[in-house]
Write a protein that holds these residues in place. Structure first.
Motif, PDB file in Angstrom:
ATOM      1  N   ALA A 139       0.844  -1.198   0.000  1.00 43.09           N
ATOM      2  CA  ALA A 139       0.000   0.000   0.000  1.00 43.09           C
ATOM      3  C   ALA A 139       0.879   1.247   0.000  1.00 43.09           C
ATOM      4  O   ALA A 139       0.787   2.098   0.876  1.00 43.09           O
ATOM      5  CB  ALA A 139      -0.937  -0.010   1.205  1.00 43.09           C
ATOM      6  N   GLU A 140       1.748   1.360  -1.014  1.00 44.07           N
ATOM      7  CA  GLU A 140       2.709   2.454  -1.082  1.00 44.07           C
ATOM      8  C   GLU A 140       2.273   3.518  -2.098  1.00 44.07           C
ATOM      9  O   GLU A 140       1.638   3.212  -3.111  1.00 44.07           O
ATOM     10  CB  GLU A 140       4.084   1.925  -1.494  1.00 44.07           C
ATOM     11  CG  GLU A 140       4.640   0.843  -0.578  1.00 44.07           C
ATOM     12  CD  GLU A 140       4.867   1.335   0.835  1.00 44.07           C
ATOM     13  OE1 GLU A 140       5.391   2.466   0.998  1.00 44.07           O
ATOM     14  OE2 GLU A 140       4.503   0.622   1.781  1.00 44.07           O
ATOM     15  N   ILE A 141       2.628   4.769  -1.806  1.00 42.28           N
ATOM     16  CA  ILE A 141       2.610   5.827  -2.818  1.00 42.28           C
ATOM     17  C   ILE A 141       4.015   5.893  -3.386  1.00 42.28           C
ATOM     18  O   ILE A 141       4.963   6.241  -2.679  1.00 42.28           O
ATOM     19  CB  ILE A 141       2.202   7.178  -2.218  1.00 42.28           C
ATOM     20  CG1 ILE A 141       0.769   7.120  -1.676  1.00 42.28           C
ATOM     21  CG2 ILE A 141       2.309   8.284  -3.268  1.00 42.28           C
ATOM     22  CD1 ILE A 141       0.316   8.407  -0.998  1.00 42.28           C
ATOM     23  N   PRO A 181       1.012  -1.856  -7.214  1.00 46.32           N
ATOM     24  CA  PRO A 181       0.101  -2.484  -8.177  1.00 46.32           C
ATOM     25  C   PRO A 181      -1.228  -2.886  -7.539  1.00 46.32           C
ATOM     26  O   PRO A 181      -1.263  -3.567  -6.525  1.00 46.32           O
ATOM     27  CB  PRO A 181       0.887  -3.716  -8.632  1.00 46.32           C
ATOM     28  CG  PRO A 181       2.324  -3.322  -8.462  1.00 46.32           C
ATOM     29  CD  PRO A 181       2.356  -2.472  -7.220  1.00 46.32           C
ATOM     30  N   GLY A 182      -2.322  -2.417  -8.161  1.00 44.89           N
ATOM     31  CA  GLY A 182      -3.655  -2.796  -7.720  1.00 44.89           C
ATOM     32  C   GLY A 182      -4.197  -2.002  -6.552  1.00 44.89           C
ATOM     33  O   GLY A 182      -5.372  -2.132  -6.205  1.00 44.89           O
ATOM     34  N   ALA A 183      -3.367  -1.163  -5.922  1.00 46.81           N
ATOM     35  CA  ALA A 183      -3.810  -0.401  -4.754  1.00 46.81           C
ATOM     36  C   ALA A 183      -4.701   0.766  -5.179  1.00 46.81           C
ATOM     37  O   ALA A 183      -4.695   1.194  -6.333  1.00 46.81           O
ATOM     38  CB  ALA A 183      -2.612   0.106  -3.956  1.00 46.81           C
ATOM     39  N   LYS A 184      -5.473   1.297  -4.209  1.00 47.48           N
ATOM     40  CA  LYS A 184      -6.345   2.444  -4.446  1.00 47.48           C
ATOM     41  C   LYS A 184      -6.097   3.491  -3.372  1.00 47.48           C
ATOM     42  O   LYS A 184      -5.729   3.162  -2.241  1.00 47.48           O
ATOM     43  CB  LYS A 184      -7.818   2.022  -4.436  1.00 47.48           C
ATOM     44  CG  LYS A 184      -8.197   1.093  -5.576  1.00 47.48           C
ATOM     45  CD  LYS A 184      -9.673   0.727  -5.525  1.00 47.48           C
ATOM     46  CE  LYS A 184     -10.050  -0.182  -6.676  1.00 47.48           C
ATOM     47  NZ  LYS A 184     -11.498  -0.548  -6.630  1.00 47.48           N
ATOM     48  N   LEU A 210      -5.222   1.731   0.095  1.00 43.48           N
ATOM     49  CA  LEU A 210      -5.749   0.390   0.350  1.00 43.48           C
ATOM     50  C   LEU A 210      -5.090  -0.583  -0.608  1.00 43.48           C
ATOM     51  O   LEU A 210      -5.131  -0.393  -1.833  1.00 43.48           O
ATOM     52  CB  LEU A 210      -7.266   0.390   0.164  1.00 43.48           C
ATOM     53  CG  LEU A 210      -8.018  -0.920   0.389  1.00 43.48           C
ATOM     54  CD1 LEU A 210      -7.925  -1.358   1.850  1.00 43.48           C
ATOM     55  CD2 LEU A 210      -9.477  -0.781  -0.031  1.00 43.48           C
ATOM     56  N   SER A 211      -4.467  -1.629  -0.071  1.00 42.25           N
ATOM     57  CA  SER A 211      -3.762  -2.600  -0.911  1.00 42.25           C
ATOM     58  C   SER A 211      -4.736  -3.358  -1.810  1.00 42.25           C
ATOM     59  O   SER A 211      -5.956  -3.375  -1.578  1.00 42.25           O
ATOM     60  CB  SER A 211      -2.987  -3.592  -0.041  1.00 42.25           C
ATOM     61  OG  SER A 211      -3.877  -4.370   0.742  1.00 42.25           O
ATOM     62  N   GLU A 212      -4.194  -4.000  -2.837  1.00 43.07           N
ATOM     63  CA  GLU A 212      -5.019  -4.725  -3.802  1.00 43.07           C
ATOM     64  C   GLU A 212      -5.872  -5.790  -3.131  1.00 43.07           C
ATOM     65  O   GLU A 212      -7.037  -5.989  -3.477  1.00 43.07           O
ATOM     66  CB  GLU A 212      -4.122  -5.366  -4.873  1.00 43.07           C
ATOM     67  CG  GLU A 212      -4.884  -6.082  -5.971  1.00 43.07           C
ATOM     68  CD  GLU A 212      -3.974  -6.750  -6.973  1.00 43.07           C
ATOM     69  OE1 GLU A 212      -4.279  -6.704  -8.181  1.00 43.07           O
ATOM     70  OE2 GLU A 212      -2.947  -7.345  -6.554  1.00 43.07           O
ATOM     71  N   ASP A 213      -5.304  -6.483  -2.134  1.00 44.83           N
ATOM     72  CA  ASP A 213      -6.079  -7.524  -1.450  1.00 44.83           C
ATOM     73  C   ASP A 213      -6.900  -6.967  -0.284  1.00 44.83           C
ATOM     74  O   ASP A 213      -7.582  -7.724   0.415  1.00 44.83           O
ATOM     75  CB  ASP A 213      -5.165  -8.657  -0.974  1.00 44.83           C
ATOM     76  CG  ASP A 213      -4.235  -8.244   0.169  1.00 44.83           C
ATOM     77  OD1 ASP A 213      -4.232  -7.050   0.537  1.00 44.83           O
ATOM     78  OD2 ASP A 213      -3.518  -9.112   0.686  1.00 44.83           O
TER      79      ASP A 213
END
Length: 301
Positions: A139-141, A181-184, A210-213
């Protein structure tokens, strides 16, 4: 008549092939006295499953202990599965399987859970992931800037500071960002889209990634500061290299020195200044905050 039978059989075979057969999963809830529950989502090969024919099921030693299909939650504009898992004892290992109706396939979920009576996992914002293969948990910027606005930045842990020119209106900036990848990215629970947003940075802004999972939510604080830079130089002489001095009114901002397009040094502003020493003759570029200055160091005899 024979042709009719052949056509009927052919249509049956095609129908079975296209629509498949849902797995015969069932659970007798009356056999069990304990439950734990999940608010989650289903994902196969990177695609969220949303059909009412899709399923996730829980198993203990091959015995089905719970089944759920996606339902649409209008208030959140997302599909959620509400899965209840049944048991008579704690500490059983619960495995999960996914039925993908569109592809008529059953997938195993790699991660498991240990049964714990009355335990609940997930919510409407941070749902539990039933995925095959597993989704990413970062969950990185990884980068952040503003559309049509020159900036420089410093990143220290989860603190991001961006420097813009004095006089910039920071009350309505369009933020550009890159994430894991995939985070919002969210402000509170409102999803923000890179390059299509308006954010007031008059005060520091708290972002949630928020992480992809959806297993990780990381808090990021983004601060925008107004800065002004002044540059001085001293030419090189036979016994000493040249000097470039940078005055800037934001401590800890990074000043970058490049020559011929190659960055050769980065220094932090301390006590309002930084100095690049022992420079050979040539053309340099110095960047700090939103300011960039071309400076030529001459060789004097």
């Amino acid at each position: 008549m024979r042709n009719y039978i052949h056509i009927t059989m052919l249509l049956f075979i095609i129908s079975s092939t296209v629509f498949g057969q849902s797995p015969d999963w069932s659970v007798n809830e009356n056999k069990f006295q304990y439950t734990m529950s999940f608010e989650g989502f289903i994902n196969v090969d990177g695609k969220s499953l949303t059909s009412s024919s899709d399923k996730v099921a829980a198993f203990v030693n091959g015995e089905c202990r719970g089944i759920a299909s996606p339902i649409y939650v209008q208030t959140e504009k997302k599909y959620v599965v509400y899965l209840t898992v049944f048991s008579n004892t704690d500490n059983e290992t619960v495995n999960f399987k996914i039925y993908d109706a569109a592809n008529n396939s059953v997938k195993n979920v790699e991660k498991t859970k240990v049964f714990e009576n009355n335990k609940h996992y997930g919510d409407l914002f941070q749902s539990y992931s039933f995925a095959s293969p597993a989704l990413k948990s970062e969950a990185e910027i990884t980068d952040l800037s503003f559309k049509d606005l020159k900036t420089s930045k410093t990143i220290q842990g989860s603190q991001i500071t961006l420097y813009v020119s004095k006089g910039t209106n920071v009350s309505a900036l369009n933020t550009l960002f890159e994430l894991s990848p995939g985070a919002k990215l969210f402000i509170e629970t409102t999803n923000k889209i890179s390059g299509s947003n308006t954010v007031d940075f008059t005060n520091p802004v708290q972002f949630q990634v928020l992480s992809e999972d959806q297993s990780v939510v990381k808090q990021w604080t983004v601060t925008v500061k107004l800065g002004n830079a002044v540059f001085y130089k001293k030419d090189a002489v036979c016994y000493a290299g040249g000097v470039i001095k940078v005055l800037y009114d934001e401590n800890d901002a990074k000043a970058d020195l490049t020559k011929d397009g190659v960055k050769i040094s980065t220094q932090n502003i301390q006590n309002g200044q930084t100095v690049f020493n022992n420079l050979e003759a040539g053309k340099y570029s110095v960047s700090v905050g939103s300011a960039t200055k071309e400076i030529v160091i001459n060789q004097k005899q």
